[in-house]
Scaffold this motif. Structure first.
Motif, short mmCIF file in Angstrom:
data_model
loop_
_atom_site.label_atom_id
_atom_site.label_comp_id
_atom_site.label_asym_id
_atom_site.label_seq_id
_atom_site.Cartn_x
_atom_site.Cartn_y
_atom_site.Cartn_z
N CYS A 1 26.36 -27.02 -42.61
CA CYS A 1 25.01 -27.29 -43.09
C CYS A 1 24.30 -28.22 -42.13
O CYS A 1 24.80 -29.31 -41.82
CB CYS A 1 25.04 -27.90 -44.50
N CYS A 2 23.15 -27.80 -41.65
CA CYS A 2 22.33 -28.60 -40.73
C CYS A 2 20.96 -28.82 -41.37
O CYS A 2 20.05 -28.00 -41.21
CB CYS A 2 22.16 -27.88 -39.39
N PRO A 3 20.79 -29.92 -42.09
CA PRO A 3 19.51 -30.15 -42.76
C PRO A 3 18.33 -30.30 -41.80
O PRO A 3 17.21 -29.94 -42.13
CB PRO A 3 19.75 -31.45 -43.54
N ASP A 4 18.60 -30.84 -40.58
CA ASP A 4 17.46 -31.20 -39.73
C ASP A 4 17.85 -31.25 -38.26
O ASP A 4 17.57 -32.22 -37.57
CB ASP A 4 16.89 -32.55 -40.18
N VAL A 5 18.51 -30.21 -37.76
CA VAL A 5 18.82 -30.14 -36.33
C VAL A 5 17.60 -29.60 -35.60
O VAL A 5 17.08 -28.53 -35.93
CB VAL A 5 20.05 -29.24 -36.07
N ALA A 6 17.12 -30.34 -34.61
CA ALA A 6 15.82 -30.04 -34.00
C ALA A 6 15.88 -29.13 -32.79
O ALA A 6 14.93 -28.39 -32.52
CB ALA A 6 15.13 -31.35 -33.62
N LEU A 7 16.97 -29.17 -32.04
CA LEU A 7 17.02 -28.47 -30.75
C LEU A 7 17.77 -27.15 -30.86
O LEU A 7 18.87 -27.09 -31.41
CB LEU A 7 17.69 -29.35 -29.69
N ALA A 8 17.18 -26.10 -30.28
CA ALA A 8 17.80 -24.78 -30.32
C ALA A 8 19.15 -24.78 -29.63
O ALA A 8 20.08 -24.10 -30.07
CB ALA A 8 16.86 -23.76 -29.67
N GLU A 9 19.28 -25.53 -28.53
CA GLU A 9 20.55 -25.57 -27.81
C GLU A 9 21.66 -26.11 -28.71
O GLU A 9 22.79 -25.62 -28.69
CB GLU A 9 20.42 -26.43 -26.56
N ASN A 10 21.35 -27.14 -29.48
CA ASN A 10 22.36 -27.71 -30.35
C ASN A 10 22.72 -26.78 -31.50
O ASN A 10 23.91 -26.57 -31.80
CB ASN A 10 21.87 -29.05 -30.92
N LEU A 11 21.72 -26.18 -32.14
CA LEU A 11 22.03 -25.30 -33.26
C LEU A 11 22.76 -24.05 -32.78
O LEU A 11 23.68 -23.56 -33.45
CB LEU A 11 20.75 -24.91 -34.01
#
Length: 271
Positions: free
Chosen positions: A124-134
């Motif tokens: 669960c990623c409530p607020d990951v901002a960067l496409a590379e990270n997700l």
């Protein structure tokens, strides 16, 4: 089985090419949005074609037709464009010559009981901002056997072009949820499906990941790149774990941390 029908297109203004047009500019502006997404490269497109997602069309450079057209299912439109025009169409030098356009598909909560059955863990990623990270998190999740990815309304869309590419198409193996009420969804995973909510964060409450013994059904909560997990998610978690770091180092990149935590949780999961 009927042979795949190829549609030759030699005009850049053909409206059938609109989903692929100016991809570089669209990415800089926040990607295409809407109901469609683009996958690029032979391996990622093959993974999309093998997935349960609906494929809208496939775009092939003329030089790639013989090698790739046999991988395309009959129901997808295949557009063939001269090699010299492909880079003009997408807005950058594209050497692979293979793209596909799929339809964004979010899974409904009703699939949880079947898709996430048995021993399982969910990211669960409530607020990951960067496409590379997700994208990296999705690739790691698939590698370590996660069944699903849950993103919050403030998280970047996992179907963005960069996220799909960084995930190497492994995103397509996961059940994907984007609930409007993330807290309610997580609570139902806990109370109705037996998941424990485990947050990865360094807090006064945290226990060392090295000594933590996880249950067989886990939702792993990962924080924002700068702010970490907000207090509401930490308060909701059943447990909070932290990676033991050297003195003077207070954090890791979220995708790097996700890989370490997933490895440790899956190698020591208990029933």
């Amino acid at each position: 089985m009927q042979p795949t029908i190829l549609h030759s297109i030699d005009r850049l203004d053909d409206p059938r090419l609109d989903p692929y047009r100016g991809l570089k500019a669209k990415s800089l502006a926040g990607d295409t949005g809407g109901g469609l997404f683009v996958a690029e490269g032979r391996l990622i497109v093959r993974r999309l074609l093998a997935s349960r997602l609906k494929v809208h069309s496939v775009l092939l450079a003329e030089s790639r037709v013989q090698a790739f057209s046999g991988h395309v299912p009959d129901l997808a439109d295949v557009f063939v464009v001269p090699d010299a025009l492909v880079s003009q169409l997408v807005g950058f030098q594209f050497h692979s010559g293979v793209m596909a356009c799929g339809e964004r598909q979010w899974d409904r909560e009703s699939v949880v009981g079947t898709w996430l059955g048995g021993s399982s863990f969910v990211i669960c990623c409530p607020d990951v901002a960067l496409a590379e990270n997700l994208g990296s998190i999705a690739r790691l999740a698939a590698a370590f056997g996660a069944k699903g990815l849950v993103v919050g309304p403030r998280s970047i869309d996992p179907f963005t072009r960069r996220c799909v590419r960084v995930s190497m198409g492994q995103l397509f193996r996961l059940a994907l949820f984007r609930p409007d009420d993330l807290a309610g969804f997580l609570e139902r995973l806990r109370t109705e499906h037996g998941f424990r909510l485990v947050a990865a964060e360094r807090t006064a409450r945290s226990v060392s990941l090295a000594s933590y013994r996880p249950s067989s059904r886990i939702v792993l909560l990962l924080g924002n790149e700068g702010r970490g997990l907000e207090p509401c998610w930490l308060d909701m978690a059943d447990e909070v774990v932290q990676i033991d770091l050297a003195d003077g180092v207070d954090s890791l990149n979220v995708a790097v941390a996700a890989g370490i935590v997933m490895y440790e949780l899956t190698k020591r999961t208990v029933g």
